[in-house]
Design an enzyme around this catalytic site. Structure first.
Site, PDB file in Angstrom:
ATOM      1  N   LYS A  75      -4.953   4.258  -8.199  1.00  0.00           N
ATOM      2  CA  LYS A  75      -4.850   2.883  -8.687  1.00  0.00           C
ATOM      3  C   LYS A  75      -3.923   2.100  -7.758  1.00  0.00           C
ATOM      4  O   LYS A  75      -2.903   2.637  -7.299  1.00  0.00           O
ATOM      5  CB  LYS A  75      -4.293   2.906 -10.118  1.00  0.00           C
ATOM      6  CG  LYS A  75      -4.298   1.562 -10.836  1.00  0.00           C
ATOM      7  CD  LYS A  75      -3.803   1.733 -12.288  1.00  0.00           C
ATOM      8  CE  LYS A  75      -3.840   0.447 -13.085  1.00  0.00           C
ATOM      9  NZ  LYS A  75      -3.398   0.635 -14.489  1.00  0.00           N
ATOM     10  N   SER A 150      -6.496  -1.449 -17.875  1.00  0.00           N
ATOM     11  CA  SER A 150      -6.448  -2.066 -16.575  1.00  0.00           C
ATOM     12  C   SER A 150      -6.882  -1.182 -15.405  1.00  0.00           C
ATOM     13  O   SER A 150      -7.168  -1.710 -14.327  1.00  0.00           O
ATOM     14  CB  SER A 150      -5.016  -2.546 -16.316  1.00  0.00           C
ATOM     15  OG  SER A 150      -4.128  -1.448 -16.231  1.00  0.00           O
ATOM     16  N   SER A 174      -4.354   1.839 -20.676  1.00  0.00           N
ATOM     17  CA  SER A 174      -5.086   1.556 -19.431  1.00  0.00           C
ATOM     18  C   SER A 174      -5.713   2.747 -18.720  1.00  0.00           C
ATOM     19  O   SER A 174      -6.453   2.557 -17.761  1.00  0.00           O
ATOM     20  CB  SER A 174      -4.181   0.822 -18.456  1.00  0.00           C
ATOM     21  OG  SER A 174      -4.102  -0.531 -18.827  1.00  0.00           O
TER      22      SER A 174
HETATM   23  N1  GLN Z   1      -4.372  -3.695 -22.134  1.00  0.00           N
HETATM   24  C1  GLN Z   1      -2.965  -3.523 -22.296  1.00  0.00           C
HETATM   25  C2  GLN Z   1      -2.213  -4.708 -21.743  1.00  0.00           C
HETATM   26  O1  GLN Z   1      -2.856  -5.602 -21.324  1.00  0.00           O
HETATM   27  C3  GLN Z   1      -2.511  -2.243 -21.654  1.00  0.00           C
HETATM   28  C4  GLN Z   1      -2.397  -2.333 -20.192  1.00  0.00           C
HETATM   29  C5  GLN Z   1      -1.953  -1.043 -19.595  1.00  0.00           C
HETATM   30  O2  GLN Z   1      -1.969  -0.010 -20.212  1.00  0.00           O
HETATM   31  N2  GLN Z   1      -1.500  -1.140 -18.360  1.00  0.00           N
HETATM   32  O3  GLN Z   1      -1.028  -4.763 -21.734  1.00  0.00           O
END
Ligand code: GLN
Length: 511
Positions: A75, A150, A174
């Site tokens: 990532k 994400s 994410s």
């Molecule tokens: N979707 C969640 C957020 O927007 C989690 C994001 C993540 O785990 N990096 O914060």
């Protein structure tokens, strides 16, 4: 497409060359990543040099390690020395870290070959990868749909057959949610199990790094490689790393599995499909869980019961407040973490009349709307007069969540829920923030508690799209979690391959 285990086995024994394996994967990326956009950067030349070094080691009779020659995607919020690390933000465009994240070091020391850096929602804030400054990643199962987020790029890369393994980060879901939407396995380890050194910080008290793989055994292998104490991360746990792969063969006989009532709604209708042992659900979370998803989770629970586990319902009341608490604490931490992007130290700088104006213009130009919204939300939640009412209250909910989980784990070894409330959705379908945030309903509770959780594919829901079941365990309970995940994988109905990967395996065999 092969597993990482098969590839490493072949390369260690000399049956395959790392260079050939790499070219096969680079070929698939070349052919299909124009459609998927899993990668921000493909590190082909560096990967060729790394693969050549692996082949040379084998030729000299040395063992390159358990991931010998396995292409891996990172990532793009994991620091890679000399290789652009953008967090899919204009703010970091062109920045090249001077060091590797500990997990990147661990993977390469085990023989893995970095093939590229994957797309994400800007600074990991989002659930669909639509918030990337470089354009969205598309779901290999249906290019009109999101891969989740994400870590959408990492999940899509593995699902599309661009790499057998990838790493992502999970702050509120994410890793698990995109794994679920892309029909693969994703693990969020216990907070502290895997070093965060070299992960660009979003919300530091939640952030954890973990693997994506096509099956549970590959995910367990990668988890073992990246786990362990690291003096460079002060929250790293000095605990021995268990043999995660050994947990896979253990049966579930005698294990107690609790299905979280609040996260399984009342999706099951009527006696025809009703679970004889679970009965009706008690409560339901904000926004609900789609019935097709609940169906698969209850079937998964039944499958575990058939395999010898003791299955029952359990209430974890605080999970219904998880979303609200997370969306106060995470932005609060983000507002502090992202203060470092001021035009002075990293990436972008927009000149101004004085330093203050330079800071302001840089941040205005460098951050996207979602990131700006989070910074404002977090700054507000921490401001004098509101601190106790919002941030303080959210921290108390976090404590309550831990207690509710502790109570549940007194009666159950692992807990079961959906990973995502829905299957992969179409681009733009969840445009308003609240609808998007609800994607994290089932995953956030384990981030609040710091406990491990993972997603395992279990059949399909609407439009024949993959459904993921979430297996949660108490802190450092990854072994029981993996035992249950492996049992679910054995019982799961066969998952159709994404059209891209199906095409890839045909061309792969012929070349
Ligand atoms: N979707 C969640 C957020 O927007 C989690 C994001 C993540 O785990 N990096 O914060």
């Amino acid at each position: 497409m092969s597993t990482a285990r098969a590839i490493a086995g072949d390369i260690r024994s000399g049956a395959q060359r790392a260079a050939d394996v790499l070219e096969e994967y680079l070929g698939r990326i070349e052919a299909h990543d124009g459609d998927v956009h899993a990668f921000n950067t493909v590190t082909a030349e560096q990967a060729r040099a790394a693969a050549a070094a692996i082949d040379a080691a084998v030729d000299e009779g040395r063992d390159p390690g358990p991931l010998a020659g396995v292409p891996v995607a990172f990532k793009d919020n994991l620091c890679t020395r000399g290789v652009a690390t953008t967090c899919s933000s204009r703010m970091l465009e062109g920045w090249r870290p001077p060091y590797d994240a500990t997990v990147v070091q661990a993977m390469t020391a085990a023989g893995a070959v970095m093939i590229g850096k994957t797309n994400l929602d800007e600074f990991a804030m989002g659930s669909s990868t639509e918030h990337s400054a470089f354009g969205p990643t598309r779901n290999p199962y249906d290019l009109a749909r999101v891969p989740g987020g994400s870590s959408g790029g990492s999940a899509a890369a593995v699902a599309a057959g661009f790499a057998p393994l990838a790493l992502g980060s999970d702050t509120g879901g994410s890793i698990r949610q995109p794994a679920s939407l892309c029909g693969i396995v994703g693990i969020k380890p216990t907070y502290g199990r895997v070093s965060r050194y070299g992960l660009v910080a979003f919300a530091s008290s939640f952030d954890q790094i973990g693997p994506f793989a096509t099956d549970v055994a590959d995910a367990a292998l990668a988890l073992g490689v990246i786990s362990g104490h690291d003096p460079f991360d002060s929250t790293s746990i000095p605990a021995a790393v268990p043999d995660f792969e050994a947990a896979l063969a253990r049966g579930v006989e005698g294990l107690r599995v609790g299905v979280v009532s609040e996260l399984t709604g009342s999706g099951r209708n009527g006696a025809a499909t009703g679970s004889p042992m679970l009965g009706d659900a008690a409560g339901e979370v904000l926004g609900g869980i789609d019935a097709d998803v609940t169906e698969r989770v209850l079937e998964a629970a039944d499958a575990l019961a058939d395999a010898g586990a003791t299955v029952g319902r359990v209430s974890v009341p605080a999970v219904t407040y998880g979303l609200t608490a997370y969306y106060l604490i995470a932005p609060a931490e983000a507002s502090s973490n992202l203060a470092r992007y001021d035009g002075t130290r990293y990436g972008l700088r927009v000149e101004g009349a004085d330093v203050e104006e330079m800071n302001r213009l840089t941040r205005r130009a460098g951050f996207g709307d979602e990131v700006k919204a989070r910074i404002m939300l977090g700054t507000f939640a921490l401001s004098a007069g509101y601190y106790d009412a919002y941030y303080g209250k959210a921290q108390r909910v976090r404590m309550l969540t831990r207690r509710d989980f502790d109570a549940a784990y007194a009666d159950f070894d692992v807990l079961l829920s959906p990973t995502s409330p829905c299957v992969a959705f179409r681009f733009g379908e969840r445009a308003d923030p609240m609808t998007m945030y609800r994607c994290d309903t089932c995953t956030i509770p384990s981030n609040l508690s710091g406990d491990p959780a993972m997603s395992v594919p279990f059949g399909t829901g609407a439009e024949d799209l993959p459904v993921g079941v979430q297996v949660m365990a108490p802190a450092l309970g990854e072994e029981a979690m993996l035992t249950v995940a492996a049992a679910l994988e054995r019982a799961a109905p066969p998952l159709p391959k994404p059209p891209l990967a199906a095409a890839a395996s045909t061309t792969g065999a012929g070349s």
